[in-house]
Write an enzyme that holds these catalytic residues in place. Structure first.
Site, PDB file in Angstrom:
ATOM      1  N   TYR A  48      41.668  -3.153 -15.675  1.00 15.68           N
ATOM      2  CA  TYR A  48      41.961  -1.713 -15.824  1.00 15.68           C
ATOM      3  C   TYR A  48      43.455  -1.454 -15.671  1.00 15.68           C
ATOM      4  CZ  TYR A  48      41.536   3.365 -15.194  1.00 15.68           C
ATOM      5  OH  TYR A  48      41.654   4.737 -15.326  1.00 15.68           O
TER       6      TYR A  48
ATOM      7  N   ASP B 159      34.015  11.718 -29.811  1.00 18.02           N
ATOM      8  CA  ASP B 159      33.438  10.917 -28.716  1.00 18.02           C
ATOM      9  C   ASP B 159      32.374   9.999 -29.297  1.00 18.02           C
ATOM     10  OD1 ASP B 159      33.446  11.658 -25.348  1.00 18.02           O
ATOM     11  OD2 ASP B 159      32.074  10.140 -26.109  1.00 18.02           O
TER      12      ASP B 159
ATOM     13  N   ASN C 282      42.367   9.943 -25.026  1.00 18.94           N
ATOM     14  CA  ASN C 282      41.841  10.051 -23.659  1.00 18.94           C
ATOM     15  C   ASN C 282      40.653   9.134 -23.390  1.00 18.94           C
ATOM     16  OD1 ASN C 282      40.852  11.717 -21.127  1.00 18.94           O
ATOM     17  ND2 ASN C 282      39.164  11.751 -22.613  1.00 18.94           N
TER      18      ASN C 282
ATOM     19  N   LYS D  26      46.011   0.072 -18.570  1.00 17.80           N
ATOM     20  CA  LYS D  26      46.757   1.328 -18.411  1.00 17.80           C
ATOM     21  C   LYS D  26      48.277   1.092 -18.425  1.00 17.80           C
ATOM     22  CE  LYS D  26      43.275   4.185 -18.313  1.00 17.80           C
ATOM     23  NZ  LYS D  26      43.083   5.180 -19.386  1.00 17.80           N
TER      24      LYS D  26
HETATM   25  N1  LIG Z   1      38.363  10.065 -13.470  1.00 15.60           N
HETATM   26  C1  LIG Z   1      39.399   9.429 -12.946  1.00 15.60           C
HETATM   27  O1  LIG Z   1      39.492   9.234 -11.731  1.00 15.60           O
HETATM   28  C2  LIG Z   1      40.524   8.941 -13.832  1.00 15.60           C
HETATM   29  C3  LIG Z   1      41.725   8.552 -13.234  1.00 15.60           C
HETATM   30  C4  LIG Z   1      42.772   8.094 -14.011  1.00 15.60           C
HETATM   31  C5  LIG Z   1      42.622   8.009 -15.377  1.00 15.60           C
HETATM   32  N2  LIG Z   1      41.453   8.381 -15.940  1.00 15.60           N
HETATM   33  C6  LIG Z   1      41.343   8.251 -17.391  1.00 15.60           C
HETATM   34  O2  LIG Z   1      40.978   9.475 -17.966  1.00 15.60           O
HETATM   35  C7  LIG Z   1      40.249   9.240 -19.174  1.00 15.60           C
HETATM   36  C8  LIG Z   1      38.986  10.075 -19.166  1.00 15.60           C
HETATM   37  O3  LIG Z   1      38.181   9.695 -18.066  1.00 15.60           O
HETATM   38  P1  LIG Z   1      37.106  10.657 -17.382  1.00 15.60           P
HETATM   39  O4  LIG Z   1      37.320  10.571 -15.939  1.00 15.60           O
HETATM   40  O5  LIG Z   1      37.075  11.973 -18.051  1.00 15.60           O
HETATM   41  O6  LIG Z   1      35.775   9.815 -17.698  1.00 15.60           O
HETATM   42  P2  LIG Z   1      34.382  10.219 -18.330  1.00 15.60           P
HETATM   43  O7  LIG Z   1      33.543   9.005 -18.178  1.00 15.60           O
HETATM   44  O8  LIG Z   1      33.908  11.523 -17.795  1.00 15.60           O
HETATM   45  O9  LIG Z   1      34.727  10.441 -19.878  1.00 15.60           O
HETATM   46  C9  LIG Z   1      35.103   9.376 -20.713  1.00 15.60           C
HETATM   47  C10 LIG Z   1      34.654   9.731 -22.130  1.00 15.60           C
HETATM   48  O10 LIG Z   1      35.084   8.669 -22.994  1.00 15.60           O
HETATM   49  C11 LIG Z   1      34.017   8.391 -23.887  1.00 15.60           C
HETATM   50  N3  LIG Z   1      34.097   7.023 -24.384  1.00 15.60           N
HETATM   51  C12 LIG Z   1      33.870   5.870 -23.707  1.00 15.60           C
HETATM   52  N4  LIG Z   1      33.974   4.830 -24.537  1.00 15.60           N
HETATM   53  C13 LIG Z   1      34.273   5.336 -25.764  1.00 15.60           C
HETATM   54  C14 LIG Z   1      34.484   4.753 -27.027  1.00 15.60           C
HETATM   55  N5  LIG Z   1      34.397   3.432 -27.222  1.00 15.60           N
HETATM   56  N6  LIG Z   1      34.785   5.575 -28.056  1.00 15.60           N
HETATM   57  C15 LIG Z   1      34.862   6.903 -27.890  1.00 15.60           C
HETATM   58  N7  LIG Z   1      34.641   7.515 -26.709  1.00 15.60           N
HETATM   59  C16 LIG Z   1      34.351   6.728 -25.668  1.00 15.60           C
HETATM   60  C17 LIG Z   1      32.752   8.613 -23.074  1.00 15.60           C
HETATM   61  O11 LIG Z   1      31.627   8.817 -23.918  1.00 15.60           O
HETATM   62  C18 LIG Z   1      33.134   9.853 -22.270  1.00 15.60           C
HETATM   63  O12 LIG Z   1      32.789  11.036 -22.938  1.00 15.60           O
HETATM   64  C19 LIG Z   1      40.028   7.730 -19.241  1.00 15.60           C
HETATM   65  O13 LIG Z   1      40.983   7.141 -20.098  1.00 15.60           O
HETATM   66  C20 LIG Z   1      40.252   7.284 -17.812  1.00 15.60           C
HETATM   67  O14 LIG Z   1      40.667   5.945 -17.712  1.00 15.60           O
HETATM   68  C21 LIG Z   1      40.391   8.846 -15.212  1.00 15.60           C
END
Ligand SMILES: NC(=O)c1ccc[n+]([C@@H]2O[C@H](COP(=O)([O-])OP(=O)(O)OC[C@H]3O[C@@H](n4cnc5c(N)ncnc54)[C@H](O)[C@@H]3O)[C@@H](O)[C@H]2O)c1
Length: 253
Positions: free
Chosen positions: A160, A36, A89, A164
Site C-alpha cells: 500500500y 465505479d 480516487n 501511494k
Molecule cells: N479511508 C481511509 O482511511 C483512506 C486513507 C487514505 C487514503 N485513502 C484512499 O482514498 C481512496 C478512497 O477510499 P475510501 O476510504 O473512500 O474507500 P471505499 O472502500 O469506501 O471506496 C473505494 C471505492 O473504490 C471502488 N473500487 C475498488 N476497486 C476498484 C476498481 N478496480 N475499479 C473501480 N473502482 C474500484 C470501490 O468499489 C469503492 O466504491 C482510496 O484510494 C484510498 O486508498 C483512504
C-alpha cells in the site's frame, strides 16, 4: 459555485471519499461522471446528486482496464461536452486482496499485484485517458487521492505504501509534463478517514487508529472533498504538482 459549467469524472465514486467528492463537485455546479466497479454504489451516488438538483451519470469502470478509462472519458465528453476535471480516487485498503497485514518480504504476490494494479496502475491508466481529452478542452485539473502513506510508512503496509508513493510520483510527473498546457495535477493525502474501507476494524482498533492523529479522531470523507473542490477550481490556478495532507496532524508528528 466554484465549478459552474465544468464537466468532471470521479473514479471509485460509489462509496466513501469518492462519493463525497462527486456530490461536492455537483454541489458546486459540475456535471459528474460517477465511475465505479460497483454499479449499485455508483447509481446510489447519482441518486444523491440528482436529489440535490445536480447532474450526474453512473458509469461502470474497473480502473485496472485501460480501455474502460477511454470509454469513461469518451462518455463524459459525449454527454457533458468535454472533460475539465478528473479525480482518480478508486483504491484498495492496506491489506490488499487478502486483507492480511504482514512485513514486506511476507507480502503475498496476489496482494502486491492487487494493490499496485488498482492503486497505482489504475491511476496511470486514468491519466493516460483523461489528459488528451482535457488538453482538447484547453486544460483542466486532475486530483489524485493518495494517502499519508505517500510520505511515510507504517509497519506491515509495504504494498500500500509503495502504491501511494507511486501516486505521488505520477502526480509530479504529469504536472511538469502538462503545466505549459494549463493542465494542473495535484494529490491529496488523507489520514485515516471513516469510510467503508475501515469497516474491517473493530471498535478497539478504530479507537487506536483515531489516537494516531493529534486531533484524536478519524477524518470525515467530506473533509477530503472540500480540498478536492478547491484544487479542481480556478481558485487553485497557480497550484500544480503539489501534495496536500488532510490528516488531523498525522504527518506533523
Ligand atoms: N479511508 C481511509 O482511511 C483512506 C486513507 C487514505 C487514503 N485513502 C484512499 O482514498 C481512496 C478512497 O477510499 P475510501 O476510504 O473512500 O474507500 P471505499 O472502500 O469506501 O471506496 C473505494 C471505492 O473504490 C471502488 N473500487 C475498488 N476497486 C476498484 C476498481 N478496480 N475499479 C473501480 N473502482 C474500484 C470501490 O468499489 C469503492 O466504491 C482510496 O484510494 C484510498 O486508498 C483512504
Amino acid at each position: 459555485m466554484l465549478l459552474t459549467d465544468k464537466s468532471a469524472m470521479v473514479t471509485g465514486a460509489g462509496s466513501g471519499i469518492g462519493r463525497a467528492i462527486a456530490t461536492s463537485y455537483a454541489r458546486e455546479g459540475a456535471a459528474v461522471l460517477v465511475a465505479d466497479i460497483d454499479r449499485a454504489g455508483a447509481r446510489e451516488t447519482v441518486s444523491l446528486i440528482e436529489a440535490a438538483g445536480g447532474r450526474a451519470l453512473a458509469f461502470a469502470l474497473d480502473v485496472r482496464q485501460p480501455e474502460q478509462h477511454l470509454d469513461a472519458v469518451g462518455e463524459a465528453v459525449k454527454r457533458f461536452g468535454g472533460l475539465h476535471i478528473a479525480c482518480n480516487n478508486a483504491g484498495l485498503g492496506g491489506g490488499g486482496a487478502s486483507g492480511r497485514y504482514l512485513p514486506l518480504a511476507e507480502t503475498a504476490l496476489e496482494d502486491w499485484d492487487a494493490l499496485i494494479g488498482v492503486n497505482l496502475s489504475g491511476v496511470f491508466y486514468g491519466l493516460r485517458a483523461q489528459i488528451p481529452a482535457m488538453l482538447q478542452a484547453g486544460g483542466g485539473s486532475i486530483v489524485n487521492i493518495a494517502s499519508v502513506m505517500a510520505q511515510t510508512a507504517r509497519p506491515n503496509l509495504g504494498a500500500y505504501v509503495s502504491s501511494k508513493h507511486g501516486v505521488l510520483g505520477l502526480t509530479r510527473a504529469a504536472a511538469v509534463d502538462y503545466a505549459p498546457q494549463k493542465l494542473r495535477v495535484n494529490a491529496i493525502g488523507p489520514g485515516y478517514i471513516d469510510t467503508p474501507m475501515l469497516a474491517r476494524a473493530d471498535a478497539g482498533k478504530r479507537a487506536a487508529i483515531a489516537g494516531w492523529h493529534p486531533v484524536g479522531r478519524l477524518g470525515e470523507a467530506q473533509e477530503i472533498a472540500e480540498l478536492a473542490v478547491w484544487l479542481a477550481s480556478d481558485r487553485a490556478s497557480f497550484v500544480t504538482g503539489a501534495y496536500y495532507p488532510v490528516d488531523g496532524g498525522y504527518l506533523a508528528q
